[in-house]
Design an enzyme around this catalytic site. Structure first.
Site, short mmCIF file in Angstrom:
data_model
loop_
_atom_site.label_atom_id
_atom_site.label_comp_id
_atom_site.label_asym_id
_atom_site.label_seq_id
_atom_site.Cartn_x
_atom_site.Cartn_y
_atom_site.Cartn_z
N ARG A 111 37.99 37.32 31.98
CA ARG A 111 38.45 38.38 32.91
C ARG A 111 39.78 38.93 32.34
NH1 ARG A 111 40.14 35.12 38.30
NH2 ARG A 111 41.75 33.76 37.54
N CYS A 115 42.95 46.86 28.31
CA CYS A 115 44.38 47.41 27.88
C CYS A 115 44.81 48.24 28.89
CB CYS A 115 44.17 48.06 26.56
SG CYS A 115 45.67 49.21 26.35
N ASN A 149 43.06 42.84 40.60
CA ASN A 149 43.62 41.59 40.85
C ASN A 149 44.58 40.88 40.15
OD1 ASN A 149 42.63 38.74 42.45
ND2 ASN A 149 42.28 38.21 40.55
N GLU A 150 45.52 40.56 40.86
CA GLU A 150 46.63 39.83 39.97
C GLU A 150 46.87 40.50 38.51
OE1 GLU A 150 45.91 35.62 39.70
OE2 GLU A 150 46.52 35.44 41.64
N CYS A 158 50.04 44.16 26.22
CA CYS A 158 49.15 44.42 25.09
C CYS A 158 50.06 45.28 24.05
CB CYS A 158 48.01 45.41 25.91
SG CYS A 158 47.06 46.10 24.43
N CYS A 163 48.73 51.60 23.19
CA CYS A 163 50.03 51.33 23.88
C CYS A 163 51.19 51.57 23.13
CB CYS A 163 50.20 49.79 24.01
SG CYS A 163 49.06 49.29 25.40
N GLU A 308 45.21 34.97 48.94
CA GLU A 308 44.52 33.93 48.39
C GLU A 308 45.55 32.61 48.64
OE1 GLU A 308 43.22 34.15 44.30
OE2 GLU A 308 42.47 36.06 44.51
N TRP A 316 42.70 24.53 37.76
CA TRP A 316 43.29 25.07 36.53
C TRP A 316 44.71 24.61 35.89
CZ3 TRP A 316 47.67 26.93 38.55
CH2 TRP A 316 47.55 27.55 39.95
N GLU A 356 35.24 28.38 37.56
CA GLU A 356 35.82 27.86 38.72
C GLU A 356 34.98 27.05 39.60
OE1 GLU A 356 37.85 31.10 40.43
OE2 GLU A 356 39.60 30.99 38.93
N LYS A 357 33.93 26.20 39.06
CA LYS A 357 33.18 25.44 39.78
C LYS A 357 33.73 24.07 40.28
CE LYS A 357 30.40 24.07 35.92
NZ LYS A 357 31.05 24.86 34.96
C1 GAL Z 1 43.73 33.40 41.29
C2 GAL Z 1 42.74 34.24 41.13
C3 GAL Z 1 41.59 33.94 41.74
C4 GAL Z 1 41.18 32.62 41.19
C5 GAL Z 1 42.21 31.68 41.74
C6 GAL Z 1 41.64 30.32 41.32
O1 GAL Z 1 44.82 33.58 40.50
O2 GAL Z 1 43.08 35.70 41.67
O3 GAL Z 1 40.62 35.01 41.08
O4 GAL Z 1 40.69 32.54 40.08
O5 GAL Z 1 43.44 31.99 41.18
O6 GAL Z 1 42.79 29.42 41.83
#
Ligand code: GAL
Length: 667
Positions: A111, A115, A149-150, A158, A163, A308, A316, A356-357
């Site tokens: 994801r 650019c 998103n973020e 880039c 750029c 979130e 992660w 992300e399972k």
């Molecule tokens: C955030 C992200 C989410 C998801 C989450 C997992 O940084 O915006 O989509 O990946 O982390 O912790």
């Protein structure tokens, strides 16, 4: 923001129904309702499902989800879905894929592979947003938009040709002439002089240290490029659904994402929103509070949205701890205490497949009869009783200066030593967290008149007007605390004339003649009349020019030389700390300064308990959060009120259970 629209706390989930057969959706609704979910963020990663090819849109499934949520009384924070472009975009427009400083392309399959200056990405994104806004912008269930998103989280910059072209345009606009650019970047050094705009490149791979002026401008340019993507989509949303507030979720360790100057970004969102992922094993509650107060600061004190957080573990980190019983609840209340009116988790249902399972979810793989889901239900029930708090503000008499340009410049290479700006500013925040002193996080140009104490750690880069702002504040009776490596360069990272700390020399009554970094294995100390402490990171060799000595160094050729100074300036005081002192020492120093300036915490509480007050037209709300694993006794003193969590009347003395919370409505 959010609070103007609904008189209750938003409690919600990031919802990705496209990952599941439609037959699962009614069960989602049932469990969401039972958990008290009243808001979902929808569609963040659904571009590929919404637009299988450039000319084809498939909204039927989203229509059904939106309808279902509406029937179930759940409001929608509709995402613009542009965070993960579909495979066809990279295939048709390979130049939309970003490039790193070594010239390598990133590819589809994860994801954020776009650019920020790609015209194809921006155009296709805006087209999709137009479709979404036309179709759902007037839907009664849709109450706000989240763009993308973020931004800049995975990919800070880039370096592609598009750029490069845009960077040159940006530089022309900024400097007007090549002479001005050469002057500001100091290109006379190492034969870097530019004779033609076309010669200028992004700071791609170089054999040695890259020109600092160029690096600093590239940070600015990239932050603005990413912001440009946001504005590109926001424009469409405002055209078609001007009544809906628009945000994009901020992120980064401790909220200090390096790639986006969030103070500049915050001017463009209708309300600030943030994704918070502290490590359940290692996070310091003070660091979490810092990131939450940063959001409040970015929004100039207004309520913000926690868009979130993980219900339990993430997937992660190298080692992914689960949140201990009560930890998720405690941290959610902490966000509420520090200004969040929307408390949203990521994700709703644990995915079966994909990257992300093994990430926790509000509805875990094990289903509703699980510890995490039971805690989710309990929290939802409690928060439904806390609507009165919405919109509440925190009154702070202390301000902590945080500045992204300073962050970028301070951490460029080839400094006297490696410095971690986030760590430095958080150490000052941490020192006042335990004594529960309320702190606003602000920028150096902000109006300081309402504060008694302003802390400006390591203010290395000084823009025009900043020294005057701080000097006026102190001249009028304020107290300032500054620290090492301050007043060193201008906005182009060029050393300021007149010796360090440049324009703060008069204010602080000192001259820093030399500075050196302390290596981790070196043992250095600082001593006052009453106590001593180990110090680290930095030694400023200070000559007094009117200031008095508060503490001195005790080793090496600088033994006896000033380490901490205090200068009477106008009607106020200016402190300087020429090294990094240990936490306990810093805390005592700052607490003494707070006492001197008449700053008091809302209530004296035991160590491990956080006390924060939010206030609005419904009264004062004293949040007491027990971060320890022991019960704690609270003495309310003369205060009394009702605990909004339990409905119990509270007077005098009571106990908070381990990781427990209590929200006293003191009228
Ligand atoms: C955030 C992200 C989410 C998801 C989450 C997992 O940084 O915006 O989509 O990946 O982390 O912790």
């Amino acid at each position: 923001m959010v609070a103007d629209r609904v008189p209750c706390v938003f409690y919600g989930a990031d919802y990705s129904p496209e990952q599941w057969p439609e037959s699962v959706w009614p069960e989602d609704m049932q469990f969401m309702r039972r958990a008290g979910v009243n808001l979902v963020t929808l569609g963040v990663f659904s571009w590929a499902r919404l637009q299988p090819s450039p000319d084809q849109y498939t909204f039927d499934w989203l229509d059904r989800v939106v309808g279902l949520l509406h029937e179930n009384g759940i409001s929608i924070n509709l995402a613009t879905a542009t965070a993960s472009p579909p495979a066809w975009l990279g295939r048709l427009h390979p130049e939309s894929l970003p490039q790193n400083g070594h010239g390598a392309r990133y590819h589809h399959g994860s994801r954020q592979h776009f650019c920020p200056n790609s015209a194809a990405y921006r155009d296709h994104g805006a087209k999709l947003v137009r479709q979404l806004a036309t179709r759902y912008g007037r839907h009664p269930a849709v109450v706000m938009w989240t763009v993308n998103n973020e931004y800049g989280n995975h990919l800070a910059a880039c370096y592609c040709d598009a750029c490069a072209t845009k960077f040159r345009e940006w530089l022309r606009e900024k400097y007007g002439s090549l002479d001005a650019l050469n002057e500001q970047w100091g290109t006379a050094f190492w034969s870097q002089w530019y004779h033609d705009w076309a010669e200028i490149l992004p700071p791609r791979l170089t054999p040695a240290c890259s020109n600092p002026g160029r690096q600093l401008d590239y940070h600015r340019f990239m932050s603005e490029s990413l912001l440009g993507c946001f504005l590109n989509e926001k424009k469409v949303l405002k055209e078609l659904a001007p009544h809906l507030p628009v945000t994009t979720n901020f992120s980064g360790p401790h909220g200090l994402l390096k790639s986006a100057n969030y103070f500049a970004w915050a001017e463009h969102v209708d309300f600030v929103s943030f994704n918070s992922y502290p490590d359940p094993h290692h996070a310091d509650p003070a660091d979490i509070a810092f990131s939450l107060d940063l959001q409040r600061g970015l929004g100039r004190g207004r309520a913000w949205a926690l868009l979130e957080q993980a219900p339990s573990q993430v997937n992660w980190r190298k080692y992914n701890a689960v949140k201990r019983p009560g930890q998720m609840r405690l941290w959610t209340y902490q966000a509420l205490a520090r200004g969040a009116d929307a408390l949203v988790f990521y994700p709703w249902r644990a995915p079966r497949a994909g990257a992300e399972k093994f990430h926790s979810a509000m509805l875990p793989h094990g289903g509703p009869d699980t510890r995490v889901h039971r805690e989710v239900i309990q929290l939802g029930q409690e928060l439904s009783r806390l609507g009165l708090v919405c919109g509440g503000r925190i009154a702070a008499e202390v301000a902590l200066i945080v500045d992204w340009e300073n962050y970028w410049a301070l951490e460029l290479d080839a400094r006297p030593g490696p410095l971690d700006y986030s760590e430095i500013v958080r150490s000052y925040y941490r020192a006042l967290f335990e004594p529960d002193v309320a702190i606003d996080i602000i920028q150096p140009e902000d109006d300081l008149a309402r504060y008694k104490l302003v802390i400006a750690p390591a203010l290395y880069l000084v823009r025009d007007g900043v020294a005057e702002n701080l000097s006026t504040f102190v001249g009028n009776g304020g107290t300032v605390v500054m620290s090492f490596f301050s007043g060193v360069v201008d906005a182009s990272d060029r050393v300021l004339d007149g010796g360090f700390p440049g324009p703060f020399r008069k204010l602080l009554g000192i001259h820093v003649e030399e500075m050196e970094a302390i290596e981790p294995t070196m043992s250095r100390h600082v001593r006052t009349a009453a106590r001593s402490t180990k110090c680290s990171q930095w030694i400023d060799l200070i000559e007094l020019e009117g200031a008095e000595v508060v503490a001195h160094f005790t080793e090496d050729f600088y033994a006896g030389r000033p380490a901490i100074t205090r200068n009477a300036f106008g009607r106020g005081l200016a402190y300087y700390i020429g090294t990094q002192v240990e936490m306990e020492f810093l805390r005592r120093l700052l607490v003494d300064i707070c006492e001197e300036t008449g700053i008091r915490p809302p209530l004296k509480v035991p160590a491990g308990v956080e006390a924060v007050t939010r206030e609005n037209e419904h009264g004062r709300f004293l949040f007491l959060l027990n971060h320890s694993t022991n019960p704690q006794f609270i003495e309310l003193g003369g205060l009394e009120g009702t605990d909004l969590v339990t409905g119990q009347a509270l007077t005098r003395q009571f106990q908070i259970e381990p990781r427990g919370v209590c929200v006293v409505h003191v009228g």
